[in-house]
Design a protein around this motif. Sequence first.
Motif, PDB file in Angstrom:
ATOM      1  N   PRO A  26     -32.984  -5.778  11.527  1.00 48.65           N
ATOM      2  CA  PRO A  26     -32.146  -6.825  10.128  1.00 48.65           C
ATOM      3  C   PRO A  26     -33.122  -8.484  11.148  1.00 48.65           C
ATOM      4  CG  PRO A  26     -31.423  -6.059  12.846  1.00 48.65           C
ATOM      5  CD  PRO A  26     -32.296  -4.958  12.533  1.00 48.65           C
ATOM      6  N   LEU A  27     -33.067  -9.171  10.015  1.00 51.38           N
ATOM      7  CA  LEU A  27     -33.674 -10.496  10.087  1.00 51.38           C
ATOM      8  C   LEU A  27     -32.692 -10.989   9.999  1.00 51.38           C
ATOM      9  CD1 LEU A  27     -37.069  -9.201   8.827  1.00 51.38           C
ATOM     10  CD2 LEU A  27     -36.353 -10.243  11.298  1.00 51.38           C
ATOM     11  N   SER A  28     -32.618 -12.946  10.717  1.00 51.06           N
ATOM     12  CA  SER A  28     -31.944 -14.040  10.214  1.00 51.06           C
ATOM     13  C   SER A  28     -32.689 -14.857  10.143  1.00 51.06           C
ATOM     14  CB  SER A  28     -30.889 -14.262  11.369  1.00 51.06           C
ATOM     15  OG  SER A  28     -29.849 -13.684  11.102  1.00 51.06           O
ATOM     16  N   ILE A  29     -33.093 -15.871   9.157  1.00 48.82           N
ATOM     17  CA  ILE A  29     -33.724 -16.973   9.203  1.00 48.82           C
ATOM     18  C   ILE A  29     -32.514 -18.217   9.196  1.00 48.82           C
ATOM     19  CG2 ILE A  29     -35.532 -18.160   7.453  1.00 48.82           C
ATOM     20  CD1 ILE A  29     -34.907 -15.445   6.538  1.00 48.82           C
ATOM     21  N   THR A  30     -32.659 -19.463   9.636  1.00 49.51           N
ATOM     22  CA  THR A  30     -32.213 -20.353   9.394  1.00 49.51           C
ATOM     23  C   THR A  30     -33.032 -21.585   9.346  1.00 49.51           C
ATOM     24  OG1 THR A  30     -32.793 -20.364  12.402  1.00 49.51           O
ATOM     25  CG2 THR A  30     -31.081 -19.603  12.013  1.00 49.51           C
TER      26      THR A  30
END
Length: 143
Positions: A26-30
């Motif tokens: 899982p990856l999150s980009i901000t």
Amino acid sequence: MSSSAFENEGSIPSEFTCDGQDLSPPLSITNVPKNAKTLSIIMDDPDAPMGTFTHWIVWNIPSHKVQFTRGEKFDFAQGRTSFGTTEYGGPCPPSGTHIYFFKIYALDTDLDLKQGSGVKELQSAISGHIIAEAVLMGKYSRR
């Protein structure tokens, strides 16, 4: 960029490797710039014995797509990895501890690259179009 599966510079859990289910993490980009049109991902291992080994290449991800789930199937264009496939291939070091870089690029354009293009073609295509970039680094050791 971050992952709920491992900390930056931390150990990548085996489920995301060839020793487990070989799922993409899982990856999150901000903080994606508002003027970004698309995102591209390159995951590689610079510690590979024969030179940098490419594990994953994705491009033309809409810039609003900032969450990726565990093992998510992508409809976006994917490139040919060093495994010879066009999908995520997790860490699989022959020996020792290797480091893996998940690099995300925010771009000001859509890329005109065909499915299965290699990392060099992607790097050439994004040159001059990178607005922002981020890196998540993980480590993996086979026992």
